[in-house]
Design a protein around this motif. Sequence first.
Motif, PDB file in Angstrom:
ATOM      1  N   GLN A  29      -3.945   0.765   6.771  1.00  0.00           N
ATOM      2  CA  GLN A  29      -3.197   0.349   5.579  1.00  0.00           C
ATOM      3  C   GLN A  29      -2.370   1.524   5.071  1.00  0.00           C
ATOM      4  O   GLN A  29      -2.891   2.635   4.924  1.00  0.00           O
ATOM      5  N   ALA A  30      -1.098   1.247   4.809  1.00  0.00           N
ATOM      6  CA  ALA A  30      -0.167   2.326   4.460  1.00  0.00           C
ATOM      7  C   ALA A  30       0.348   2.182   3.039  1.00  0.00           C
ATOM      8  O   ALA A  30       0.293   1.112   2.432  1.00  0.00           O
ATOM      9  N   THR A  31       0.885   3.291   2.531  1.00  0.00           N
ATOM     10  CA  THR A  31       1.543   3.311   1.222  1.00  0.00           C
ATOM     11  C   THR A  31       2.804   4.158   1.347  1.00  0.00           C
ATOM     12  O   THR A  31       3.113   4.644   2.439  1.00  0.00           O
ATOM     13  N   ASP A  32       3.535   4.356   0.242  1.00  0.00           N
ATOM     14  CA  ASP A  32       4.732   5.213   0.233  1.00  0.00           C
ATOM     15  C   ASP A  32       5.721   4.785   1.320  1.00  0.00           C
ATOM     16  O   ASP A  32       6.093   5.571   2.196  1.00  0.00           O
ATOM     17  N   ALA A  33       6.147   3.509   1.248  1.00  0.00           N
ATOM     18  CA  ALA A  33       7.098   2.934   2.229  1.00  0.00           C
ATOM     19  C   ALA A  33       6.602   3.155   3.662  1.00  0.00           C
ATOM     20  O   ALA A  33       7.360   3.513   4.557  1.00  0.00           O
ATOM     21  N   GLU A  34       5.301   2.954   3.845  1.00  0.00           N
ATOM     22  CA  GLU A  34       4.631   3.028   5.161  1.00  0.00           C
ATOM     23  C   GLU A  34       4.606   4.433   5.762  1.00  0.00           C
ATOM     24  O   GLU A  34       4.355   4.607   6.949  1.00  0.00           O
ATOM     25  N   ARG A  35       4.851   5.447   4.915  1.00  0.00           N
ATOM     26  CA  ARG A  35       4.882   6.815   5.446  1.00  0.00           C
ATOM     27  C   ARG A  35       3.523   7.511   5.424  1.00  0.00           C
ATOM     28  O   ARG A  35       3.351   8.553   6.036  1.00  0.00           O
ATOM     29  N   ARG A  36       2.554   6.959   4.652  1.00  0.00           N
ATOM     30  CA  ARG A  36       1.229   7.584   4.570  1.00  0.00           C
ATOM     31  C   ARG A  36       0.147   6.508   4.680  1.00  0.00           C
ATOM     32  O   ARG A  36       0.280   5.433   4.101  1.00  0.00           O
ATOM     33  N   LEU A  37      -0.930   6.831   5.412  1.00  0.00           N
ATOM     34  CA  LEU A  37      -2.039   5.882   5.566  1.00  0.00           C
ATOM     35  C   LEU A  37      -3.091   6.125   4.492  1.00  0.00           C
ATOM     36  O   LEU A  37      -3.472   7.274   4.242  1.00  0.00           O
ATOM     37  N   VAL A  38      -3.547   5.047   3.853  1.00  0.00           N
ATOM     38  CA  VAL A  38      -4.654   5.174   2.898  1.00  0.00           C
ATOM     39  C   VAL A  38      -5.969   4.754   3.564  1.00  0.00           C
ATOM     40  O   VAL A  38      -7.040   5.128   3.129  1.00  0.00           O
ATOM     41  N   LYS A  39      -5.837   3.992   4.661  1.00  0.00           N
ATOM     42  CA  LYS A  39      -7.019   3.610   5.441  1.00  0.00           C
ATOM     43  C   LYS A  39      -6.660   3.680   6.915  1.00  0.00           C
ATOM     44  O   LYS A  39      -5.504   3.415   7.253  1.00  0.00           O
ATOM     45  N   PRO A  40      -7.562   3.996   7.836  1.00  0.00           N
ATOM     46  CA  PRO A  40      -8.937   4.435   7.617  1.00  0.00           C
ATOM     47  C   PRO A  40      -9.010   5.754   6.830  1.00  0.00           C
ATOM     48  O   PRO A  40      -8.098   6.578   6.922  1.00  0.00           O
ATOM     49  N   GLU A  41     -10.094   5.901   6.121  1.00  0.00           N
ATOM     50  CA  GLU A  41     -10.255   7.073   5.276  1.00  0.00           C
ATOM     51  C   GLU A  41     -10.264   8.363   6.102  1.00  0.00           C
ATOM     52  O   GLU A  41     -10.900   8.437   7.152  1.00  0.00           O
ATOM     53  N   GLY A  42      -9.517   9.354   5.632  1.00  0.00           N
ATOM     54  CA  GLY A  42      -9.542  10.663   6.288  1.00  0.00           C
ATOM     55  C   GLY A  42      -8.478  10.864   7.351  1.00  0.00           C
ATOM     56  O   GLY A  42      -8.175  11.990   7.747  1.00  0.00           O
ATOM     57  N   ILE A  43      -7.857   9.765   7.850  1.00  0.00           N
ATOM     58  CA  ILE A  43      -6.893   9.925   8.945  1.00  0.00           C
ATOM     59  C   ILE A  43      -5.622  10.657   8.488  1.00  0.00           C
ATOM     60  O   ILE A  43      -5.092  11.498   9.201  1.00  0.00           O
ATOM     61  N   GLN A  44      -5.165  10.354   7.255  1.00  0.00           N
ATOM     62  CA  GLN A  44      -3.911  10.960   6.807  1.00  0.00           C
ATOM     63  C   GLN A  44      -4.030  12.485   6.709  1.00  0.00           C
ATOM     64  O   GLN A  44      -3.109  13.215   7.059  1.00  0.00           O
ATOM     65  N   LYS A  45      -5.178  12.954   6.252  1.00  0.00           N
ATOM     66  CA  LYS A  45      -5.403  14.403   6.138  1.00  0.00           C
ATOM     67  C   LYS A  45      -5.267  15.055   7.516  1.00  0.00           C
ATOM     68  O   LYS A  45      -4.650  16.113   7.675  1.00  0.00           O
TER      69      LYS A  45
END
Length: 542
Positions: free
Chosen positions: A469-485
């Motif tokens: 699941q993404a946010t910020d016009a699909e530029r960042r993932l909020v799920k799965p947890e920890g992947i964006q970091k």
Amino acid sequence: MADPIAEAAAKHPAPEGVVYTYGTAGFRTKAQVLDSVMTRCGLIAALRSRLHKGKWIGVMITASHNPPEDNGVKLVEPLGNMLQEEWEVLSTTIANKPSPEDVSKYYQEIASKFSIDLSSPARVVVGRDTRASGPRLLDCVLDGLKAAGAEIKDCGFMTTPQLHYIVRSLNTEGTPHAYGTPTEQGYYEKFGAAFKAALRGKKPSGSLTVDCANGVGGPKLRELIKYLPPKEEGLEIHVVNENVIKPESLNVDCGADFVKTNQRAPPSSKVGPNDRCCSLDGDADRVVFYFKDSNNSFHLLDGDRIATLVASFLGDLVRQAGLADSITIGVVQTAYANGAATQYVEKTLKLKVDCTPTGVKYLHHAAEMLSIGVYFEANGHGTVIFSQDTLDSIAKHEPSSPGQKEALAVLVAVINLINQAVGDALSDMLLVEVVLAHKNWGPQEWLGTYTDLPNRLSKVVVDDRRKFQATDAERRLVKPEGIQKKIDEEVAKVRQGRSFARASGTEDAVRVYAEAATRTEADDLARKVSELVKTFGGPGAA
């Protein structure tokens, strides 16, 4: 008493086990499983027209850049824009109703929910591309429309943008905002005259070779050429890949999607160094330009390049016409736009950039919020939208010098040359040629405006794309947890790095985009982010 809605649905029963979804491109899949969907889309179109007090609604039968065995259908709103989101859901629901009785019941439910008077007039325009399945699927749509008691205008073969143009023109006829004469000839007359007026006596250098993807754009471009200035005064156009007699050759080894995906010219290409070329897609709503240099290296001038070229030219015209104080220009992109293009717009052209999720409907909506909104997806689909306030300001503006008067005349002609209803490959192609003629540029000068950052697009097949699941016009993932970091950590290791992962809209896959200062770094970043997607998206992952 007979129920015509149930009878029409019974004539074209839904196949077992197929689930349909109305997406950004409407319904699109293998042609042999679309009969039931087409009939039901006819019913939805009639309801939509009645809700709009009998305004014309469009139904376009096409699968655009997909292979010849596919087909699809999309509905067009009264001003030529795409179907409202709430009605995409209704279309999906009715398409998946199992029995004719269920279809009829749901049709009545929609009518009652929106207080639609089913005895009021409904008007629907239908067009199709050149696919072999078109005539059969057209009959299915017509069965739905007749059952719903709609007035039908069958336009036969058309490009998708021509149908959008006709819908908008029919609905604005006789109003102060009349868009054009609502016929195919009216389309050619409008855009042909605007091209001539926008050139203002300037002649594009060299010629343009147009690959028509063996689709409907071929015969329609041939027709449009008759309305353009003669090649001695205007543009010399060479039409290639225009075989519509063999529908099985549509989009095969040619067309905009082939060129963009493979980063090379169609195998049929016979052009010389620095010759300008462009490719349309199967229904002529997207276009990409390209050329080979004197070393035979291929260079793509895609939607990002078209957006920056057009925005820069409009910015010049607005300033030269003395309108800079009252009109602002913005460029709308998705996260797939090359970082170098974004930087060029912001730093060099000093224009605002908005980023939206992937999908034309998001770009179009964001562009509508601006005075002048320029949007092109990297795949070459896009247009420019002028707000009503902007059009009024331009119409009222009194130029205070011959230079302002000249710039204003070109600006007005360019507005008429742009198909504001939808991305239109033929109109966009002519617009690019006008800009190059005014700037006195060939493809090399256009390419030289900025250098694309090397990038890589990868696809990772996953068990369940809904985990991502993404946010910020699909530029960042909020799920799965920890992947964006973890993605951020990999991006920080490369120069000019940028990467994002987003769930595909059509299949259980995640698309990974990466760019960096060098090809090696971009490839390496894409590989590492793809590995993270596999790790976080595998079986048992949260």
